[in-house]
Structures are given as structure tokens and as C-alpha cells.
Design an enzyme around this catalytic site. Structure first.
Site, PDB file in Angstrom:
ATOM      1  N   LYS A   1      -5.245   4.579  10.637  1.00  0.00           N
ATOM      2  CA  LYS A   1      -5.456   3.127  10.373  1.00  0.00           C
ATOM      3  C   LYS A   1      -6.559   2.727  11.405  1.00  0.00           C
ATOM      4  CE  LYS A   1      -1.302   1.105   8.533  1.00  0.00           C
ATOM      5  NZ  LYS A   1       0.062  -0.042   8.938  1.00  0.00           N
TER       6      LYS A   1
ATOM      7  N   LYS B   1      -0.496   7.683  -1.083  1.00  0.00           N
ATOM      8  CA  LYS B   1       0.757   6.938  -1.327  1.00  0.00           C
ATOM      9  C   LYS B   1       0.511   5.494  -2.019  1.00  0.00           C
ATOM     10  CE  LYS B   1       1.821   4.805   2.991  1.00  0.00           C
ATOM     11  NZ  LYS B   1       2.918   4.495   3.914  1.00  0.00           N
TER      12      LYS B   1
ATOM     13  N   LYS C   1       1.065  -1.373  -0.217  1.00  0.00           N
ATOM     14  CA  LYS C   1       0.886  -2.887  -0.474  1.00  0.00           C
ATOM     15  C   LYS C   1      -0.478  -3.464  -0.286  1.00  0.00           C
ATOM     16  CE  LYS C   1       4.967  -3.505   2.054  1.00  0.00           C
ATOM     17  NZ  LYS C   1       5.458  -4.105   3.040  1.00  0.00           N
TER      18      LYS C   1
HETATM   19  P1  AMP Z   1       6.243  -0.843   4.815  1.00  0.00           P
HETATM   20  O1  AMP Z   1       5.855  -1.586   3.724  1.00  0.00           O
HETATM   21  O2  AMP Z   1       5.173   0.074   5.464  1.00  0.00           O
HETATM   22  O3  AMP Z   1       6.752  -1.629   6.103  1.00  0.00           O
HETATM   23  O4  AMP Z   1       7.334   0.194   4.529  1.00  0.00           O
HETATM   24  C1  AMP Z   1       8.655  -0.078   4.206  1.00  0.00           C
HETATM   25  C2  AMP Z   1       9.472   1.249   3.926  1.00  0.00           C
HETATM   26  O5  AMP Z   1       9.226   1.540   2.991  1.00  0.00           O
HETATM   27  C3  AMP Z   1       9.256   2.107   5.120  1.00  0.00           C
HETATM   28  O6  AMP Z   1      10.444   3.009   5.122  1.00  0.00           O
HETATM   29  C4  AMP Z   1       8.414   3.304   4.402  1.00  0.00           C
HETATM   30  O7  AMP Z   1       8.451   4.570   4.595  1.00  0.00           O
HETATM   31  C5  AMP Z   1       8.867   3.160   2.910  1.00  0.00           C
HETATM   32  N1  AMP Z   1       7.572   3.319   1.946  1.00  0.00           N
HETATM   33  C6  AMP Z   1       6.440   2.729   2.063  1.00  0.00           C
HETATM   34  N2  AMP Z   1       5.397   3.023   1.306  1.00  0.00           N
HETATM   35  C7  AMP Z   1       6.123   3.982   0.549  1.00  0.00           C
HETATM   36  C8  AMP Z   1       5.712   4.975  -0.477  1.00  0.00           C
HETATM   37  N3  AMP Z   1       4.737   4.998  -0.944  1.00  0.00           N
HETATM   38  N4  AMP Z   1       6.777   5.856  -0.943  1.00  0.00           N
HETATM   39  C9  AMP Z   1       7.851   5.981  -0.441  1.00  0.00           C
HETATM   40  N5  AMP Z   1       8.401   5.167   0.622  1.00  0.00           N
HETATM   41  C10 AMP Z   1       7.307   4.113   1.049  1.00  0.00           C
END
Ligand code: AMP
Ligand code: TRP
Length: 333
Positions: free
Chosen positions: A117, A198, A201
Site C-alpha cells: 500500500k 484479491k 473494497k
Molecule cells: P478489511 O475489509 O480489509 O478490514 O478486511 C476484513 C476481513 O476480511 C479481514 O479478516 C480480511 O482478511 C478479510 N478479507 C478481506 N478481503 C478478502 C478477500 N478478498 N478474501 C477473503 N477474505 C478477505
């Protein structure tokens, strides 16, 4: 495999937008299962983490509330679990300073998320660099045994374990050294447009299916998702795009792997996509409707967050005081 029980569990999600099906399958679904199986669960909307990258203050409150509503809509129960917003518990910021003085600069430099990032390191915020320390104290302040996350967070969990062990060795044992809790098959849901990346958001909204997407959006996104070469599915030769789409199908529908291979083997990609879209619409429409109802009643949503903050503060304050006492600080009552 049965879910663990009688553990202390902590996890966080950044309020960077509506959670997508990758967040759901990689992490949030495990949150619900762990809540059901008799654990003490702390779930945090980590708003202090989400300001480490440029963000819009004008829409931030809406994002936090939408994240809270989505968590409630998928089944987080604010009576059973402790659901709270990170910034409502000041101990997190204070403990981050204390812990950052136990963290080596070189340890943070090695974090791949920072390297990814923070490509332009000259202009990136110091907050992004210190981010893993904040994440470590999130977990440690609640003495969590287990941390359900997607596999992108494993390196941060390793650092958390290192810092907990270092603190325990230096200042006499205080912190539980936590374990990651990862479901392998869906630990990484990939982008619909590029199965090498991956699902996220913050990328192109067509890469991801958000938990509040409408029928039309789901249909359109699945229809335009990339597929592998050819036009029919061969279970003996699965490419990365179909692997991703089918893992989403399997994880959401609960249909077994073999049955899915049989159902879709030899079928055209268009037919398969149509079935996946219909299944997702059936699963996501009730969530979308609940989120709308919850957001329409902001005072009740805030009351839930207030309850969570009160309970989280009690635990975090106690451990912060203990941390400061071990570190030799004077304290007034
Ligand atoms: P975040 O939106 O980055 O705060 O992610 C929230 C949770 O979702 C964390 O545990 C991440 O590891 C999981 N996560 C985020 N993106 C993915 C994805 N593409 N596949 C699986 N898990 C994800
Ligand atoms: N860094 C995590 C992510 O981006 C979010 C997070 C912050 C977290 N604090 C946490 C996850 C503590 C688990 C435990 O997904």
C-alpha cells in the site's frame, strides 16, 4: 470440523465501505459461527485503521454506520457479542504508543501490506507504518486466544505474537499469545475481473459483490466476470477464474464440492454464471433489506454501539492499566 468454543475471540473490519462477499466468506461467516459456538467475542469496526490511507471525512460516519448495520444484518448479535467502534475505546490509541516503543522499526518495514500500500514511501502516512502495532494491541487488550481473519492478515498476526511474547518476557507475563483462525478454502476470494488479484473494497466496484448489492448489480457483475478459455466447464481442468466463481458458489450455497462438479461439469459458462447469480441473489437479498431497516433507525444502531463500547472499555481499560503498571508508570486512580 466443530467450531472452537469457550475461547476469547477478537477480530476487526475496516469501515472502508460495504463489506463484500470476500470479507464475508474469508472472515465474517466465521465471526457468526464463533459467536454461535459459545465464545466470548469482540468484534471491532476499526475506524482508526481506516484513516491510514486517504479517506473522505464527509462520508466517514455513513461508512461506519453502514458497516455496523451490515454486521448486525448478517447475524452479529450485540447481546451475545461485544460489537464496538475502535475509536470509542481510547485505550487502543494509548496502548499503541506503549507497544510501538517495544516494536522494532525493521519489523514494521518488513510488513508486506505496508510495502504494497505504501509504494510511494515518501508520501505515505506514518499511521500506515504503525498500523500493525495498533492491530496487535486491538487483539492483546482483550487477551484474545483466536483471531478469525483472511490470509492477508497472517503476517500481522505473526507480529502480534512476537510483540506479545516480547512484552511478556520483558515485563512479566501479561498477554495471551493469540492464534489466527483461518478457513483455508475461502481465505482469499479473488476479484471477478482479475482472478490473480484479491477482491477488495477499494478497487473497481465491478470487481466485487457487496453484501448490499441489488439483484441487477449481482446479475450484471456475475455476467461480466471473467472466465477461463473455452466456453464449457471441465472439472478435470479448472482455471483460476472458474475456481474462484465455484468456490464462491460452494461456500455460499453449502452444496458439496463433488456435487457442484457434477452439477456444472460440461455446462456452458453462461448457464453456470446464471445459477451462481441466482444463488447469490437469494442469499444476499435478506441482508440488503435488513441493512436498509437498520440504517433507517440510527438511534437504535447507536445504542447498540454504545452498549458495545461500554463493555469493551471495561476490559481494555483494565488491561491497559496493568500494561502501564508493568512498564513502571505512575498511575492515579
Ligand atoms: P478489511 O475489509 O480489509 O478490514 O478486511 C476484513 C476481513 O476480511 C479481514 O479478516 C480480511 O482478511 C478479510 N478479507 C478481506 N478481503 C478478502 C478477500 N478478498 N478474501 C477473503 N477474505 C478477505
Ligand atoms: N487489519 C485488518 C484488515 O485490514 C483489520 C483489523 C484491525 C483486525 N485490527 C484487527 C483484524 C484485529 C483482526 C484483529 O482486515
Amino acid at each position: 470440523m466443530p467450531y472452537p468454543s469457550n475461547k476469547r475471540v477478537f477480530s476487526g473490519i475496516q469501515p472502508t465501505g460495504v463489506p463484500h462477499i470476500g470479507n464475508y466468506l474469508g472472515a465474517l461467516k466465521q465471526w457468526i459461527n464463533l459467536q454461535k459456538s459459545n465464545n466470548t467475542c469482540f468484534w471491532s469496526i476499526v475506524d482508526l485503521h481506516a484513516i491510514t490511507m486517504p479517506y473522505d471525512a464527509g462520508t466517514y460516519k455513513t461508512k461506519v454506520l453502514t458497516t455496523a448495520a451490515t454486521l448486525l444484518a448478517i447475524g452479529i448479535d450485540p447481546e451475545k457479542s461485544i460489537l464496538f467502534v475502535q475509536s470509542h475505546v481510547p485505550a487502543h490509541t494509548e496502548a499503541t504508543w506503549l507497544m510501538s516503543c517495544q516494536t522494532k522499526y525493521s519489523e514494521l518495514q518488513r510488513m508486506t501490506q505496508f510495502k504494497d500500500k505504501g509504494e510511494n514511501q515518501a508520501s505515505v502516512s506514518t499511521g500506515l507504518f504503525v498500523y500493525p502495532v495498533l492491530m496487535a494491541v486491538d487483539i492483546l487488550l482483550y487477551q484474545a486466544d483466536l483471531v478469525p481473519v483472511g490470509d492477508d492478515q497472517v503476517q500481522h498476526l505473526e507480529l502480534t505474537r512476537t510483540l506479545a511474547t516480547r512484552f511478556n518476557n520483558t515485563y512479566n507475563h501479561l498477554f495471551t499469545v493469540p492464534e489466527p483462525y483461518i478457513i483455508k478454502e475461502v481465505a482469499r476470494v479473488m476479484s471477478l475481473k482479475d482472478p490473480a488479484k484479491k477482491m477488495s473494497k477499494s478497487g473497481n466496484p465491478n470487481d466485487a459483490i457487496f453484501l448490499t448489492d441489488s439483484q441487477d448489480e449481482i446479475q450484471k457483475k456475475i455476467k461480466t466476470a471473467v472466465t477461463d478459455s473455452g466456453s464449457t466447464f471441465d472439472p478435470d481442468n479448472i482455471g483460476p477464474a472458474l475456481k474462484n466463481l465455484l468456490s464462491i458458489y460452494i461456500a455460499f450455497s453449502g452444496v458439496g464440492v463433488e456435487e457442484t462438479m457434477e452439477k456444472f461439469g460440461g455446462k456452458g459458462y453462461a448457464t453456470i454464471k446464471n445459477d451462481i447469480a441466482e444463488m447469490l441473489i437469494e442469499k444476499l437479498t435478506p441482508i440488503r433489506n435488513k441493512v436498509r431497516i437498520l440504517l433507517d433507525n440510527e438511534s437504535s444502531l447507536m445504542a447498540n454501539l454504545q452498549l458495545g463500547a461500554r463493555r469493551a472499555n471495561e476490559v481494555a481499560q483494565k488491561n491497559l492499566r496493568e500494561m502501564k503498571s508493568r512498564m513502571g508508570f505512575t498511575q492515579i486512580s
